[in-house]
Structure formats: structure tokens, C-alpha cells
Design a protein around this motif. Structure first.
Motif, PDB file in Angstrom:
ATOM      1  N   ASN A  48      46.519  -3.802  27.760  1.00  0.00           N
ATOM      2  CA  ASN A  48      45.798  -2.660  27.224  1.00  0.00           C
ATOM      3  C   ASN A  48      46.625  -1.398  27.461  1.00  0.00           C
ATOM      4  N   PRO A  49      47.044  -0.704  26.411  1.00  0.00           N
ATOM      5  CA  PRO A  49      47.924   0.454  26.612  1.00  0.00           C
ATOM      6  C   PRO A  49      47.208   1.709  27.112  1.00  0.00           C
ATOM      7  N   ILE A  50      45.882   1.772  26.960  1.00  0.00           N
ATOM      8  CA  ILE A  50      45.112   2.959  27.376  1.00  0.00           C
ATOM      9  C   ILE A  50      44.066   2.489  28.380  1.00  0.00           C
ATOM     10  N   THR A  51      44.209   2.891  29.635  1.00  0.00           N
ATOM     11  CA  THR A  51      43.408   2.289  30.689  1.00  0.00           C
ATOM     12  C   THR A  51      42.719   3.343  31.563  1.00  0.00           C
ATOM     13  N   VAL A  56      43.906   6.988  29.964  1.00  0.00           N
ATOM     14  CA  VAL A  56      45.264   7.510  29.899  1.00  0.00           C
ATOM     15  C   VAL A  56      46.225   6.384  29.523  1.00  0.00           C
ATOM     16  N   LYS A  57      47.362   6.762  28.977  1.00  0.00           N
ATOM     17  CA  LYS A  57      48.378   5.759  28.635  1.00  0.00           C
ATOM     18  C   LYS A  57      48.866   5.104  29.921  1.00  0.00           C
ATOM     19  N   THR A  58      48.863   3.796  29.945  1.00  0.00           N
ATOM     20  CA  THR A  58      49.226   3.080  31.158  1.00  0.00           C
ATOM     21  C   THR A  58      50.664   3.383  31.557  1.00  0.00           C
ATOM     22  N   TRP A  59      50.915   3.327  32.854  1.00  0.00           N
ATOM     23  CA  TRP A  59      52.234   3.640  33.415  1.00  0.00           C
ATOM     24  C   TRP A  59      53.340   2.836  32.730  1.00  0.00           C
ATOM     25  N   GLN A  60      54.362   3.537  32.264  1.00  0.00           N
ATOM     26  CA  GLN A  60      55.540   2.966  31.600  1.00  0.00           C
ATOM     27  C   GLN A  60      55.191   2.120  30.371  1.00  0.00           C
ATOM     28  N   ALA A  61      54.114   2.500  29.704  1.00  0.00           N
ATOM     29  CA  ALA A  61      53.655   1.710  28.553  1.00  0.00           C
ATOM     30  C   ALA A  61      54.741   1.494  27.514  1.00  0.00           C
ATOM     31  N   ASP A  62      55.525   2.526  27.208  1.00  0.00           N
ATOM     32  CA  ASP A  62      56.507   2.415  26.127  1.00  0.00           C
ATOM     33  C   ASP A  62      57.598   1.394  26.450  1.00  0.00           C
ATOM     34  N   GLY A  88      42.528  -6.058  18.753  1.00  0.00           N
ATOM     35  CA  GLY A  88      42.211  -4.654  18.952  1.00  0.00           C
ATOM     36  C   GLY A  88      41.235  -4.480  20.109  1.00  0.00           C
ATOM     37  N   ILE A  89      41.340  -3.358  20.794  1.00  0.00           N
ATOM     38  CA  ILE A  89      40.406  -3.014  21.865  1.00  0.00           C
ATOM     39  C   ILE A  89      39.660  -1.754  21.453  1.00  0.00           C
ATOM     40  N   TYR A  90      38.326  -1.825  21.461  1.00  0.00           N
ATOM     41  CA  TYR A  90      37.505  -0.672  21.096  1.00  0.00           C
ATOM     42  C   TYR A  90      36.941  -0.048  22.362  1.00  0.00           C
ATOM     43  N   ARG A  91      37.231   1.248  22.547  1.00  0.00           N
ATOM     44  CA  ARG A  91      36.788   1.987  23.736  1.00  0.00           C
ATOM     45  C   ARG A  91      35.862   3.121  23.301  1.00  0.00           C
ATOM     46  N   PRO A  92      34.556   2.977  23.492  1.00  0.00           N
ATOM     47  CA  PRO A  92      33.628   4.059  23.124  1.00  0.00           C
ATOM     48  C   PRO A  92      33.913   5.338  23.912  1.00  0.00           C
ATOM     49  N   PHE A  93      33.737   6.474  23.264  1.00  0.00           N
ATOM     50  CA  PHE A  93      33.865   7.762  23.942  1.00  0.00           C
ATOM     51  C   PHE A  93      32.598   8.035  24.750  1.00  0.00           C
ATOM     52  N   ILE A 227      37.986  -6.608  21.335  1.00  0.00           N
ATOM     53  CA  ILE A 227      37.573  -6.542  22.730  1.00  0.00           C
ATOM     54  C   ILE A 227      36.872  -5.198  22.915  1.00  0.00           C
ATOM     55  N   ILE A 228      35.688  -5.213  23.500  1.00  0.00           N
ATOM     56  CA  ILE A 228      34.958  -3.975  23.780  1.00  0.00           C
ATOM     57  C   ILE A 228      35.195  -3.639  25.245  1.00  0.00           C
ATOM     58  N   ASN A 229      35.591  -2.396  25.515  1.00  0.00           N
ATOM     59  CA  ASN A 229      36.038  -2.086  26.874  1.00  0.00           C
ATOM     60  C   ASN A 229      35.651  -0.660  27.262  1.00  0.00           C
ATOM     61  N   ARG A 230      34.683  -0.558  28.148  1.00  0.00           N
ATOM     62  CA  ARG A 230      34.353   0.711  28.798  1.00  0.00           C
ATOM     63  C   ARG A 230      33.456   0.381  29.995  1.00  0.00           C
ATOM     64  N   GLY A 231      33.987   0.552  31.193  1.00  0.00           N
ATOM     65  CA  GLY A 231      33.249   0.151  32.389  1.00  0.00           C
ATOM     66  C   GLY A 231      33.455  -1.311  32.697  1.00  0.00           C
TER      67      GLY A 231
END
Length: 351
Positions: A48-51, A56-62, A88-93, A227-231
């Protein structure tokens, strides 16, 4: 039997590093008892690139994400198995402020490879997303258990695996400086056995911070390609079955499933996907071999020049292992030091 490297542990770290070494032309042997409770076999395997809570963008993602899918797809071909699931990962705001922040980031070139779409309105029926959400790409999950089983069979067919519990008492240091375990002789010894390395006389000073994690497999009449991801994360396995987790407990380090862990996961799932859970199919526990600074640990023992450690991958092992196994391989072959943030020498002060 003479080999170039003797590796302890056939979890994610040992498997991926050994494959890199075999590919580079070296002879290896792994020691592993096939324990079904190893953290690698229990983990959900997300990449997951945003964690995190702050998204935030995961450490050293690129750097890391250049390696992930390329590496695992190559391994799928070698093992003739399918275990990588780009999804795809869906992260609700959680607020309009967060929504606005990601609308702005979607125009930033550094996020192009990770942002699939920004939803300003609820976009996924069945998901609690009143402020919309962020759909990520370059993400998914690895069926780690399936991968490790396939790789284990491949190693066995090559004669590169000792199916045995490793005991340091049975490890012999020969007069030449080589190491012997059962019938195997090797000039270099690499510990890749997760939290087990903390029990080693060589690495007991390394400050592992083990974390207990619990994961549920549930029945829920909700289907999502993403993938649904928040909490918590929710991975749809099909047929009304989903994997949901996980907890983070650094106080009670044992393999006992808990009622409090189950309740925590179900409560967070209810907030994320408020559809009734009609049954619990499985409740698993693993101990993550994490580090306090949340960085892997790579390198050589400070006084034993032919003893190494590759571990501390923690909850992001699927993302970290492909790239840092390459860095570790370069170190073993050419002596190129791992970058300072992951180098074992950052812990020499604890000896």
C-alpha cells in the motif's frame, strides 16, 4: 554438503533473499521447520503506497514500488503459481479538509503513479464514506502463505532445504571459520528467522520490538473488487468471505487469539462497512518482527565477519522485502554497505 550461504528461516525474508542469491549463481541452504504460526504465513500481505492514520506516502515508496510487482511476477513464473493480486485500495476520507488535501495532491506529479481517483462524494455503496475517498493504484496483496508453500516445494526439489527446527546449540563453528549445521557446511551464515533472531547469541542485542497482530476471516454479504482500508483493511476473498485486520499489540506477545482483538476488528469493520458480519471463519495471530524505528535491519555481525542478519520487515514486509533483499544481496556479494537507515550498525551502541 558445501554451500555458499546457510540461511536460517524460510519466511518472507529468507525466501526472497535466498531466491536473489540463487539467481545470482550461489548455492544456498535454508533451515526451517515449516511452523504454521510464523508471522509471514499469517500476514495479509498488503502492499500500500499511502499508509497510516495521516495517509502519507510510505517511506521510500518510489524506490520500493519499482520492485514489488516486477519481483513477485517473476517469482510466479518461476514457481508456476499465481499469488500476487494487484488490486486498488479505497481509503475513505474522514473530513472535507482531508478531501481537499488529496484533491491538491492529485495534481502533484509525485503522486501520479499512486492515485487512481479522488472521490468528492460517496463512491462505494456499502462503505461508510460520507466525505468521499481516495482510490489508490500500484497496490494490492500477496498471498504469502501460498507463495511460501510453492517456494518451499521448489527448494525441496532442488535439495536446498533442511526441514528442521533450528537449534543454535547444534551449530558448529569449524576451525576454518566455516559453519556446520547437520550435514551442511557454509562459509556464511544469515539469520532471516524474524523474531527468532532475538533468541540468538549473535543478535540478542538487536532491539526488536515484536508486535502481536490478529486477523479475522469473516462472512459478510458485501462484495468489493477493491481493498477497503481505513482503521482496518478488508480484502474480499469472494463467496461472501473477507479477511479483515489487524490489531497492533506490543504488550502481550503471544499466539493466543483474544476476545478484545476480535471485538476491536469487528467494531472498526462496522464503522468502515456497516453491513452485518454473519460469521467468523478464522481468527489468526502472528508476531511481527518489527523494529522500534520501523525500518528493516540488514548487515553483518560486528565481530563475526561471516554472520549476517536480514530482518525486521514488520507489517510492511511485502513492500520492503523485494528491494532490501536486493540491497542485502549486493552487500553479500560486493560488500556495498546497506543505506544507513537500515544498516545494522545503527544498533552497535546496544552491544
Amino acid at each position: 554438503m558445501e554451500v555458499d550461504f546457510l540461511l536460517i528461516g524460510q519466511g518472507l525474508a529468507g525466501s526472497i533473499l535466498s531466491y536473489r542469491l540463487i539467481k545470482a549463481g550461489f548455492k544456498v541452504c535454508l533451515v526451517d521447520d515449516g511452523s504454521p504460526t510464523s508471522s509471514s504465513k499469517v500476514a495479509a500481505g498488503l502492499y500500500n503506497p499511502i499508509t497510516g492514520r495521516k495517509m502519507v506516502k510510505t517511506w521510500q515508496a518510489d524506490i520500493l514500488f519499482d520492485e514489488i510487482e516486477t519481483f513477485y511476477k517473476e517469482l510466479e513464473i518461476v514457481l508456476n503459481q499465481n499469488f500476487l493480486h494487484p488490486t486498488g485500495i479505497y481509503r475513505p476520507f474522514i473530513s472535507y479538509e482531508e478531501q481537499n488535501e488529496w484533491v491538491a495532491k492529485s495534481a502533484d506529479a509525485q503522486y501520479d503513479r499512486y492515485i487512481g481517483e479522488v472521490f468528492r462524494e460517496p463512491g462505494f455503496p456499502g462503505v461508510s464514506d460520507p466525505f468521499g475517498g481516495l482510490l489508490l493504484k500500484s497496490s494490492g496483496y500477496l498471498d504469502i502463505k501460498k507463495m511460501l508453500q510453492a517456494y518451499r516445494s521448489w527448494l525441496m526439489n532442488r535439495g536446498d532445504l533442511i526441514q528442521s527446527r533450528f537449534s543454535e546449540e547444534k551449530l558448529i563453528e569449524e576451525a576454518s571459520g566455516n559453519w556446520q549445521f547437520q550435514e551442511i557446511h557454509a562459509p556464511k551464515l544469515i539469520f532471516c528467522n524474524g523474531i527468532g533472531a532475538k533468541e540468538s547469541a549473535f543478535f540478542k542485542w538487536v532491539p526488536f520490538t515484536p508486535v502481536k497482530g490478529e486477523i479475522l476471516t469473516v462472512r459478510q454479504e458485501f462484495t468489493s473488487r477493491e481493498i477497503i482500508n481505513r482503521g482496518v483493511f478488508r480484502i474480499d476473498l469472494g463467496n461472501g468471505i473477507a479477511k479483515v485486520g489487524s490489531t497492533y499489540n506490543n504488550r502481550e506477545i503471544d499466539l493466543t487469539p483474544t476476545i478484545s482483538g476480535k471485538r476491536e476488528i469487528l467494531d472498526k469493520l462496522r464503522q468502515l462497512v456497516p453491513i452485518e458480519v454473519t460469521g467468523i471463519v478464522d481468527h489468526q495471530v502472528g508476531i511481527r518482527p518489527a523494529m522500534g524505528d520501523r525500518r528493516p535491519v540488514l548487515g553483518r555481525h560486528p565481530t563475526k565477519a561471516n554472520v549476517y542478519l536480514f530482518g525486521g520487515l514488520g507489517a510492511k514486509g511485502v513492500s520492503l522485502a523485494p528491494y532490501f533483499s536486493k540491497e542485502m544481496t549486493e552487500y553479500l556479494i560486493s560488500g556495498k554497505e546497506p543505506q544507513k537507515e537500515v544498516n545494522i550498525n545503527r544498533f552497535f551502541k546496544y552491544i
